[in-house]
Design a protein around this motif. Structure first.
Motif, short mmCIF file in Angstrom:
data_model
loop_
_atom_site.label_atom_id
_atom_site.label_comp_id
_atom_site.label_asym_id
_atom_site.label_seq_id
_atom_site.Cartn_x
_atom_site.Cartn_y
_atom_site.Cartn_z
N VAL A 4 0.99 -1.09 -0.08
CA VAL A 4 0.00 0.05 -0.07
C VAL A 4 0.72 1.14 -0.14
CG1 VAL A 4 -1.55 1.24 1.34
CG2 VAL A 4 -2.01 -0.97 1.04
N LYS A 5 1.99 1.07 0.90
CA LYS A 5 2.91 2.56 0.73
C LYS A 5 3.72 2.67 -0.45
CE LYS A 5 4.79 1.26 5.31
NZ LYS A 5 5.83 1.36 6.06
N ILE A 6 3.93 1.56 -1.02
CA ILE A 6 4.81 1.54 -2.52
C ILE A 6 3.96 1.99 -3.64
CG2 ILE A 6 6.35 0.38 -3.98
CD1 ILE A 6 7.44 -1.15 -1.49
N ASP B 9 3.17 -0.57 -9.72
CA ASP B 9 2.42 -0.84 -11.07
C ASP B 9 2.77 -2.31 -11.25
OD1 ASP B 9 1.87 2.11 -12.00
OD2 ASP B 9 4.04 1.92 -11.32
N CYS B 10 3.80 -3.21 -10.82
CA CYS B 10 4.04 -4.52 -11.29
C CYS B 10 4.65 -4.91 -9.83
CB CYS B 10 5.13 -4.63 -12.46
SG CYS B 10 5.29 -6.27 -12.54
N ILE B 11 4.07 -6.22 -9.59
CA ILE B 11 4.68 -6.95 -8.56
C ILE B 11 5.15 -8.18 -9.09
CG2 ILE B 11 4.01 -8.14 -6.45
CD1 ILE B 11 1.84 -6.35 -6.04
N LEU C 91 0.38 -15.15 -3.46
CA LEU C 91 -0.09 -13.66 -4.02
C LEU C 91 -1.05 -13.70 -5.16
CD1 LEU C 91 3.24 -11.47 -4.47
CD2 LEU C 91 1.84 -11.69 -2.56
N LYS C 92 -1.14 -15.09 -5.66
CA LYS C 92 -2.04 -15.36 -6.48
C LYS C 92 -3.51 -15.08 -5.69
CE LYS C 92 0.12 -17.77 -10.33
NZ LYS C 92 0.26 -19.02 -10.76
N ILE D 203 -6.54 -8.32 -5.63
CA ILE D 203 -6.24 -6.99 -5.71
C ILE D 203 -4.81 -6.83 -6.68
CG2 ILE D 203 -7.83 -5.66 -4.15
CD1 ILE D 203 -5.17 -4.98 -2.47
N TYR D 204 -4.31 -8.01 -6.42
CA TYR D 204 -2.66 -7.88 -7.01
C TYR D 204 -2.79 -8.48 -8.38
CZ TYR D 204 -1.08 -7.09 -2.30
OH TYR D 204 -0.69 -6.65 -1.17
N GLN D 205 -3.85 -9.19 -8.89
CA GLN D 205 -3.98 -9.88 -10.19
C GLN D 205 -3.34 -9.22 -11.20
OE1 GLN D 205 -3.94 -13.24 -9.55
NE2 GLN D 205 -3.98 -12.37 -7.39
#
Length: 139
Positions: free
Chosen positions: A76-78, A81-83, A94-95, A99-101
């Motif tokens: 949230v802090k960072i 655009d891509c993880i 992470l899958k 919200i990260y998809q």
């Protein structure tokens, strides 16, 4: 400036995530050096899990689950655009976070490539850079 976060599983003792003193850290540095983005390195578990003999071990599912809220706060802090999820365990975790998809790139851990597929290292780096750019340019 666009932002990319590289995510590993856990730290080695007394070093930051993907420190350049490690093979994986050197590979991630090569990738970061070729990207024109702000890059961050995190781990799902922000410490080095040790066994009873003081040796580094894989974190337990409980340790991972307990660390996820802290990890989410960092994300949230960072506001990346891509993880980039490095390795099977990180990718699986992470899958599960919806919200990260749209930002997620899942690849083999660089240490796996270094140890077992070293002939493919340049291809791994090139492919990962391309995947990152595709995610970021799709925004």
């Amino acid at each position: 400036m666009k932002k990319v976060v590289f995510v590993g599983l856990s730290n080695k003792k007394d070093v930051e995530p993907f420190d350049v003193t490690t093979n994986s850290g050197q590979i991630i540095k090569k990738i970061i050096d070729k990207l024109n983005y702000d890059c961050y390195k995190l781990n799902l578990v922000p410490y080095a899990p040790m066994d009873s003999l003081g040796k580094l071990r894989y974190p337990t599912k409980k340790e991972i689950d307990e660390s996820i809220p802290i990890f989410k706060q960092e994300i949230v802090k960072i506001r990346p655009d891509c993880i980039v999820a490095l390795g099977n365990i990180v990718s699986k975790e992470l899958k599960e976070i919806d919200i990260y998809q749209s930002k997620l790139v899942c690849v083999k851990h660089p240490s796996y490539i270094y140890v077992y597929k070293r002939k493919l290292l340049d291809e791994y780096i090139t492919d990962l850079i391309l995947q990152i750019k595709l995610v970021i340019e799709d925004k």
